[in-house]
Design an enzyme around this catalytic site. Structure first.
Site, PDB file in Angstrom:
ATOM      1  N   ARG A 128       0.657  -1.240  -0.151  1.00 45.99           N
ATOM      2  CA  ARG A 128      -0.059  -0.034   0.036  1.00 45.99           C
ATOM      3  C   ARG A 128       0.782   1.242   0.048  1.00 45.99           C
ATOM      4  O   ARG A 128       1.910   1.284   0.819  1.00 45.99           O
ATOM      5  CB  ARG A 128      -0.986  -0.107   1.260  1.00 45.99           C
ATOM      6  CG  ARG A 128      -2.275   0.129   0.963  1.00 45.99           C
ATOM      7  CD  ARG A 128      -3.117  -0.199   2.232  1.00 45.99           C
ATOM      8  NE  ARG A 128      -3.801  -1.242   2.038  1.00 45.99           N
ATOM      9  CZ  ARG A 128      -4.880  -1.244   1.405  1.00 45.99           C
ATOM     10  NH1 ARG A 128      -5.206  -0.489   0.747  1.00 45.99           N
ATOM     11  NH2 ARG A 128      -5.719  -2.611   1.417  1.00 45.99           N
TER      12      ARG A 128
ATOM     13  N   HIS B  62      13.692  -2.500  -1.639  1.00 46.30           N
ATOM     14  CA  HIS B  62      13.352  -2.784  -3.208  1.00 46.30           C
ATOM     15  C   HIS B  62      14.185  -3.733  -3.825  1.00 46.30           C
ATOM     16  O   HIS B  62      15.345  -3.577  -3.736  1.00 46.30           O
ATOM     17  CB  HIS B  62      13.230  -1.265  -3.734  1.00 46.30           C
ATOM     18  CG  HIS B  62      12.733  -1.131  -5.167  1.00 46.30           C
ATOM     19  ND1 HIS B  62      11.226  -1.323  -5.392  1.00 46.30           N
ATOM     20  CD2 HIS B  62      13.338  -1.180  -6.369  1.00 46.30           C
ATOM     21  CE1 HIS B  62      10.999  -1.081  -6.975  1.00 46.30           C
ATOM     22  NE2 HIS B  62      12.351  -1.290  -7.340  1.00 46.30           N
TER      23      HIS B  62
HETATM   24  C1  GRF Z   1      10.779  -8.159  -1.464  1.00 46.49           C
HETATM   25  O1  GRF Z   1      11.122  -8.673  -2.718  1.00 46.49           O
HETATM   26  C2  GRF Z   1      10.802  -6.748  -1.498  1.00 46.49           C
HETATM   27  O2  GRF Z   1      12.021  -6.013  -2.315  1.00 46.49           O
HETATM   28  C3  GRF Z   1       9.564  -6.246  -2.028  1.00 46.49           C
HETATM   29  O3  GRF Z   1       8.661  -7.076  -1.720  1.00 46.49           O
HETATM   30  C4  GRF Z   1       9.028  -8.220  -1.525  1.00 46.49           C
HETATM   31  C5  GRF Z   1       8.649  -8.920  -0.219  1.00 46.49           C
HETATM   32  O4  GRF Z   1       9.017 -10.312  -0.172  1.00 46.49           O
HETATM   33  N1  GRF Z   1       9.401  -4.678  -1.513  1.00 46.49           N
HETATM   34  P1  GRF Z   1       8.720 -10.674   1.429  1.00 46.49           P
HETATM   35  O5  GRF Z   1       6.938 -10.701   1.683  1.00 46.49           O
HETATM   36  O6  GRF Z   1       9.425 -10.345   2.200  1.00 46.49           O
HETATM   37  O7  GRF Z   1       8.948 -12.362   1.108  1.00 46.49           O
END
Ligand code: GRF
Length: 200
Positions: A91, A109
Site C-alpha cells: 500500500r 526494493h
Molecule cells: C521483496 O522482494 C521486497 O523487495 C519487495 O517486496 C518483496 C517482499 O517479499 N518490496 P517478502 O514478503 O518479504 O517475502
C-alpha cells in the site's frame, strides 16, 4: 528502540529480521507486525515468533484516507515505535503518514534504484536486459521508490535466469542486507543530509 514491520505477503524479509533478532544481530524490540491482508503469511510468521500482530484492512472502511492513516499512526505511536520497516507492504502510504514518521520509515526494493521502480522491478530488469540488478534499502518519502538511499547490493543476471531464479537470488541478498540496515538505524548510525545517507 521499538520498531514495527508492515507486510502484505509472504514475509520472508520479516522472517529474516526475526531470525537476525534471535541471533542477537538486531538490538531493538520488534513490537508489532501490521498487515493489510488477513491471509498474509507474514502474520503467521509474526504470531509464531510471539510478536503482536494487527490486521489493518481496507482504507475504504474509513471515512477518508487521512482517517485511515491517522489510525495507523495512532497504533504505532501507542507502541512507541521509532522505526517503521516496510517489508513487501503493498500500500502506498499517504503524506500524513510520511510526515508523522519522516526519516523513520524504510523500505526494501528488489532493484538498484533509481532503476526499475514499481511493483514489477525484477521482471522489468530481466525484460530490459540489464546484466546487473540488485537490492536497495531506502528511506520512504512522498514519492514511490524515491527516498534517500541507505544501502545497495548488486545481483548479477545470468543468461539462463528466469523470473523465479533471479527473484530467489535477490531475496537472498535482501535477507542479509535488510536486517543489517534495521540494526544500523536502531543504533542511531544513519544520518540523512538531503538525499545523502551517512552511516555505518
Ligand atoms: C521483496 O522482494 C521486497 O523487495 C519487495 O517486496 C518483496 C517482499 O517479499 N518490496 P517478502 O514478503 O518479504 O517475502
Amino acid at each position: 528502540m521499538n520498531f514495527a514491520v508492515l507486510a502484505s505477503g509472504h514475509g520472508s524479509n520479516l522472517q529474516a529480521i526475526i531470525d537476525a533478532k534471535k541471533r542477537g544481530k538486531i538490538k531493538g524490540e520488534l513490537k508489532l507486525v501490521i498487515s493489510d491482508k488477513a491471509d498474509a503469511l507474514a502474520l503467521v510468521r509474526a504470531r509464531k515468533a510471539g510478536v503482536k500482530t494487527v490486521l489493518f484492512v481496507d482504507p475504504k472502511n474509513f471515512p477518508s484516507r487521512e482517517d485511515f492513516d491517522d489510525e495507523l499512526v495512532a497504533i504505532l505511536r501507542k507502541e512507541k515505535i521509532g522505526l517503521v520497516v516496510l517489508a513487501g507492504f503493498m500500500r502506498i502510504l499517504s503524506p500524513v503518514f510520511i510526515k508523522a514518521f519522516r526519516h523513520k520509515i524504510i523500505n526494501v526494493h528488489p532493484a538498484l534504484l533509481p532503476a526499475f521502480k514499481g511493483a514489477h522491478a525484477v521482471k522489468d530488469a530481466l525484460a530490459y536486459g540489464v546484466k546487473v540488478t540488485g537490492v536497495t534499502v531506502h528511506f520512504v518519502d512522498e514519492q514511490v521508490d524515491h527516498g534517500a538511499i541507505i544501502a545497495q547490493a548488486p545481483v548479477e543476471i545470468k543468461p539462463k535466469d528466469t523470473l523465479a531464479s533471479l527473484s530467489k537470488r535477490i531475496h537472498k541478498v535482501e535477507h542479509t542486507l535488510y536486517p543489517k540496515v534495521v540494526d544500523l538505524f536502531l543504533h542511531g548510525k544513519l544520518k540523512v543530509v538531503g538525499r545523502i545517507v551517512k552511516g555505518k
